[in-house]
Motif scaffolding. Sequence first.
Motif, PDB file in Angstrom:
ATOM      1  N   TRP A   1       0.689  -1.677  -0.004  1.00  0.00           N
ATOM      2  CA  TRP A   1      -0.449  -0.068  -0.426  1.00  0.00           C
ATOM      3  C   TRP A   1       1.157   1.517   0.348  1.00  0.00           C
ATOM      4  N   GLU A   2       1.850   1.105   0.776  1.00  0.00           N
ATOM      5  CA  GLU A   2       2.769   2.091   1.472  1.00  0.00           C
ATOM      6  C   GLU A   2       3.360   2.775  -0.581  1.00  0.00           C
ATOM      7  N   GLY A   3       3.710   1.552  -1.507  1.00  0.00           N
ATOM      8  CA  GLY A   3       4.006   1.705  -2.822  1.00  0.00           C
ATOM      9  C   GLY A   3       2.925   2.281  -3.467  1.00  0.00           C
ATOM     10  N   LEU A   4       1.999   1.641  -3.283  1.00  0.00           N
ATOM     11  CA  LEU A   4       0.933   2.275  -3.909  1.00  0.00           C
ATOM     12  C   LEU A   4       0.587   3.845  -3.507  1.00  0.00           C
ATOM     13  N   GLU A   5       1.080   4.431  -2.330  1.00  0.00           N
ATOM     14  CA  GLU A   5       0.505   5.833  -1.681  1.00  0.00           C
ATOM     15  C   GLU A   5       2.004   6.369  -2.641  1.00  0.00           C
ATOM     16  N   ALA A   6       3.314   6.246  -2.308  1.00  0.00           N
ATOM     17  CA  ALA A   6       4.155   6.395  -3.274  1.00  0.00           C
ATOM     18  C   ALA A   6       4.141   7.060  -5.267  1.00  0.00           C
ATOM     19  N   TYR A   7       3.078   5.927  -5.732  1.00  0.00           N
ATOM     20  CA  TYR A   7       3.177   6.047  -7.467  1.00  0.00           C
ATOM     21  C   TYR A   7       2.254   7.010  -7.134  1.00  0.00           C
ATOM     22  N   GLY A   8       1.220   7.404  -6.548  1.00  0.00           N
ATOM     23  CA  GLY A   8       0.187   8.339  -6.223  1.00  0.00           C
ATOM     24  C   GLY A   8       0.440   9.169  -6.411  1.00  0.00           C
ATOM     25  N   LYS A   9       1.106  10.072  -5.150  1.00  0.00           N
ATOM     26  CA  LYS A   9       2.160  11.014  -5.412  1.00  0.00           C
ATOM     27  C   LYS A   9       2.628  11.202  -6.116  1.00  0.00           C
TER      28      LYS A   9
END
Length: 359
Positions: free
Chosen positions: A68-76
């Motif tokens: 999930w932290e990876g998805l958040e980083a991609y989104g940011k």
Amino acid sequence: MKKRKFGLVLTSVLAASAILGACGTKDDEKPAKENDNASGENNKEAFTVAMVTDTGGVDDKSFNQSAWEGLEAYGKEHGLKQGDGFDYLQSKTDADYETNLNLLIRRDFNLIYGIGYLLKDAVEAVATENPDNQFVIVDEEVAADNVASVKFKEQEGAFLAGVAAAKMSKTGKIGFVGGMDIPVINRFQAGFVEGAKAVNPDIKIQQKYTGAFDKADLGKITANSMYSSGVDIIFHAAGATGKGVFSEAKERKKKDPNANVWVIGVDADQYEEGKVDDKTNVTLTSMLKGVNSAVVDISNKAKNSEFPGGQTLTYGLAEDGVKLADSRGAIPAEVQTVIDEYKEKIVKGEIKVPEKVEK
């Protein structure tokens, strides 16, 4: 004559109103368009991503949370908003896997992740039914052109955890707590055992599977048994079940500040999970698994029309896909030197770490 003048005036007013109305419409559209652009890529042209967790949940402080932290980083990175740009669905039971994947398809996400070995069958089934959609399975392999498979050499990182545990143990007894008895967790177990025995052939290793990734109570009971028998360091590869291992270690440390009990975390840096108070922490180190980095990497590849469908991407020590977290001083320099030496040997291929414990 008055009627004619009135008619001319009325015509002029209507014409002016039409012109002003037309001008007003263009002016109204312009700010809206600018506002759309101001939200970065969060529009119809954005490449959106989402994931389905296993039953451990998105806040397991481990595998799912790292993804999930990876998805958040991609989104940011791409100016996306949670909800329509990137999102997750949490699975409470195995029956939720296919349902959640199909829900994300209906929400038109461009790339959908199935997080964990347990989602293999669901990803395979949904990918077959939706050949025009792109999927990623983490910790397993699905043979389909619209699925990218991601695996890690957990055994290599776990080997280093075993070296650390055996070198740091004062009792000569260490423990391994696994979640489910499946290939990916077998790799953690095998690496840990091999690493420990490499530096201390006489080390005693208790090994136990709880049968679940979401049962902190089982983790606590297992840890209690191990610590009570003289084990002083436990490496867990059990997802949210591992929270119970930390809970047991912290309780013992609170009762007796001199108690020699440690936990080696998994997947993410679990230093905060081991915090007893401002000065005391029971986390020796954590075996990091770069799920977050892999998620960002593959999401960007797919966004750039380089989706590795039909391929299996494997991340090990050489690719910086697994490693040990900073011990914050818990591991002394001389032990760290030994760990680094073994890491170098594995990267160079001088040591081949097995994926299963030899019976």
